[in-house]
Design a protein around this motif. Structure first.
Motif, PDB file in Angstrom:
ATOM      1  N   ILE A 271       0.916  -1.327   0.177  1.00 36.10           N
ATOM      2  CA  ILE A 271       0.021   0.089   0.045  1.00 36.10           C
ATOM      3  C   ILE A 271       1.074   1.271   0.044  1.00 36.10           C
ATOM      4  CG2 ILE A 271      -1.675   1.441   1.321  1.00 36.10           C
ATOM      5  CD1 ILE A 271      -2.697  -1.181   2.587  1.00 36.10           C
ATOM      6  N   TYR A 272       0.680   2.014  -1.019  1.00 38.61           N
ATOM      7  CA  TYR A 272       1.215   3.456  -0.887  1.00 38.61           C
ATOM      8  C   TYR A 272       0.931   4.307  -0.143  1.00 38.61           C
ATOM      9  CZ  TYR A 272       4.133   7.175  -2.861  1.00 38.61           C
ATOM     10  OH  TYR A 272       4.967   8.526  -3.196  1.00 38.61           O
ATOM     11  N   ASP A 273       1.733   5.182   0.608  1.00 34.27           N
ATOM     12  CA  ASP A 273       1.217   6.194   1.427  1.00 34.27           C
ATOM     13  C   ASP A 273       1.651   7.536   0.919  1.00 34.27           C
ATOM     14  OD1 ASP A 273       0.833   8.092   3.401  1.00 34.27           O
ATOM     15  OD2 ASP A 273       1.245   6.853   5.158  1.00 34.27           O
ATOM     16  N   GLU A 274       0.688   8.136   0.050  1.00 34.98           N
ATOM     17  CA  GLU A 274       1.060   9.446  -0.666  1.00 34.98           C
ATOM     18  C   GLU A 274       1.574  10.306   0.488  1.00 34.98           C
ATOM     19  OE1 GLU A 274      -1.903  10.723  -3.401  1.00 34.98           O
ATOM     20  OE2 GLU A 274      -2.369   8.339  -4.142  1.00 34.98           O
ATOM     21  N   GLU A 275       1.009  10.585   1.525  1.00 37.21           N
ATOM     22  CA  GLU A 275       1.172  11.687   2.485  1.00 37.21           C
ATOM     23  C   GLU A 275       2.915  11.612   2.952  1.00 37.21           C
ATOM     24  OE1 GLU A 275      -0.008  12.607   6.973  1.00 37.21           O
ATOM     25  OE2 GLU A 275      -1.515  12.612   5.475  1.00 37.21           O
ATOM     26  N   LYS A 276       3.224  10.177   3.130  1.00 39.52           N
ATOM     27  CA  LYS A 276       4.519  10.157   3.989  1.00 39.52           C
ATOM     28  C   LYS A 276       5.549   9.902   2.688  1.00 39.52           C
ATOM     29  CE  LYS A 276       2.756   9.203   8.362  1.00 39.52           C
ATOM     30  NZ  LYS A 276       2.645   7.861   9.297  1.00 39.52           N
ATOM     31  N   GLY A 277       5.051   9.082   1.515  1.00 42.65           N
ATOM     32  CA  GLY A 277       6.047   8.949   0.434  1.00 42.65           C
ATOM     33  C   GLY A 277       6.735   7.674   0.413  1.00 42.65           C
ATOM     34  N   PHE A 278       6.201   6.867   1.252  1.00 42.33           N
ATOM     35  CA  PHE A 278       6.555   5.244   1.048  1.00 42.33           C
ATOM     36  C   PHE A 278       5.484   4.291   1.051  1.00 42.33           C
ATOM     37  CE2 PHE A 278       5.835   4.743   5.523  1.00 42.33           C
ATOM     38  CZ  PHE A 278       6.092   6.202   6.249  1.00 42.33           C
ATOM     39  N   TRP A 279       6.096   3.053   0.792  1.00 39.85           N
ATOM     40  CA  TRP A 279       5.069   1.938   0.637  1.00 39.85           C
ATOM     41  C   TRP A 279       5.189   1.109   2.030  1.00 39.85           C
ATOM     42  CZ3 TRP A 279       2.487   0.524  -3.593  1.00 39.85           C
ATOM     43  CH2 TRP A 279       2.533   1.473  -4.843  1.00 39.85           C
ATOM     44  N   TYR A 280       3.969   0.578   2.393  1.00 41.99           N
ATOM     45  CA  TYR A 280       3.768  -0.494   3.290  1.00 41.99           C
ATOM     46  C   TYR A 280       3.611  -1.806   2.782  1.00 41.99           C
ATOM     47  CZ  TYR A 280       2.522   3.423   6.544  1.00 41.99           C
ATOM     48  OH  TYR A 280       2.524   4.696   7.187  1.00 41.99           O
ATOM     49  N   ILE A 281       4.696  -2.660   2.822  1.00 39.45           N
ATOM     50  CA  ILE A 281       4.591  -3.781   2.314  1.00 39.45           C
ATOM     51  C   ILE A 281       4.613  -5.129   3.400  1.00 39.45           C
ATOM     52  CG2 ILE A 281       6.033  -3.170   0.374  1.00 39.45           C
ATOM     53  CD1 ILE A 281       8.647  -4.267   1.838  1.00 39.45           C
ATOM     54  N   ARG A 282       4.040  -6.202   2.614  1.00 36.17           N
ATOM     55  CA  ARG A 282       4.055  -7.594   3.521  1.00 36.17           C
ATOM     56  C   ARG A 282       4.894  -8.419   2.612  1.00 36.17           C
ATOM     57  NH1 ARG A 282      -1.636  -9.491   4.961  1.00 36.17           N
ATOM     58  NH2 ARG A 282      -1.705 -10.046   2.686  1.00 36.17           N
ATOM     59  N   THR A 283       5.494  -9.194   3.363  1.00 39.06           N
ATOM     60  CA  THR A 283       6.722 -10.001   2.721  1.00 39.06           C
ATOM     61  C   THR A 283       6.434 -11.462   3.284  1.00 39.06           C
ATOM     62  OG1 THR A 283       8.518 -10.000   4.419  1.00 39.06           O
ATOM     63  CG2 THR A 283       8.089  -8.167   2.329  1.00 39.06           C
ATOM     64  N   PRO A 284       6.938 -12.525   2.635  1.00 38.63           N
ATOM     65  CA  PRO A 284       6.956 -14.059   3.117  1.00 38.63           C
ATOM     66  C   PRO A 284       8.060 -14.174   4.174  1.00 38.63           C
ATOM     67  CG  PRO A 284       8.082 -14.183   0.918  1.00 38.63           C
ATOM     68  CD  PRO A 284       7.291 -12.748   1.172  1.00 38.63           C
ATOM     69  N   SER A 285       9.003 -13.021   4.295  1.00 42.92           N
ATOM     70  CA  SER A 285       9.904 -13.166   5.393  1.00 42.92           C
ATOM     71  C   SER A 285       9.379 -13.501   6.640  1.00 42.92           C
ATOM     72  CB  SER A 285      10.725 -12.084   5.253  1.00 42.92           C
ATOM     73  OG  SER A 285      11.799 -12.053   6.317  1.00 42.92           O
ATOM     74  N   ARG A 286      10.060 -14.339   7.584  1.00 48.16           N
ATOM     75  CA  ARG A 286       9.784 -14.579   8.987  1.00 48.16           C
ATOM     76  C   ARG A 286      10.471 -13.736   9.864  1.00 48.16           C
ATOM     77  NH1 ARG A 286      10.100 -21.109   9.495  1.00 48.16           N
ATOM     78  NH2 ARG A 286       8.745 -21.661   8.125  1.00 48.16           N
ATOM     79  N   VAL A 287      11.737 -13.008   9.329  1.00 48.91           N
ATOM     80  CA  VAL A 287      12.597 -11.973   9.906  1.00 48.91           C
ATOM     81  C   VAL A 287      11.627 -10.588   9.755  1.00 48.91           C
ATOM     82  CG1 VAL A 287      14.629 -10.854  10.074  1.00 48.91           C
ATOM     83  CG2 VAL A 287      14.665 -13.221   9.421  1.00 48.91           C
ATOM     84  N   LEU A 288      11.185 -10.168   8.773  1.00 55.84           N
ATOM     85  CA  LEU A 288      10.583  -8.920   8.570  1.00 55.84           C
ATOM     86  C   LEU A 288       9.483  -9.125   7.667  1.00 55.84           C
ATOM     87  CD1 LEU A 288      11.208  -5.894   9.206  1.00 55.84           C
ATOM     88  CD2 LEU A 288      12.409  -5.633   6.783  1.00 55.84           C
TER      89      LEU A 288
END
Length: 46
Positions: A5-22
């Motif tokens: 999901i892109y946050d236009e106000e802050k200018g970065f993406w929120y992401i979900r990954t298959p990583s157990r660490v992150l």
């Protein structure tokens, strides 16, 4: 990356990954991938 999901106000993406660490992170404009806790109180004016 499973989801983003892109946050236009802050200018970065929120992401979900298959990583157990992150599994959830933010992708910053400079290409850094950081934990969500690092951007919770993000303010461009600082």
């Amino acid at each position: 990356m499973e989801f983003a999901i892109y946050d236009e106000e802050k200018g970065f993406w929120y992401i979900r990954t298959p990583s157990r660490v992150l599994p959830r992170a933010a992708l910053l404009q400079n290409g850094d991938i950081v934990p969500l806790a690092a951007v919770q109180n993000y303010d461009e004016t600082e």
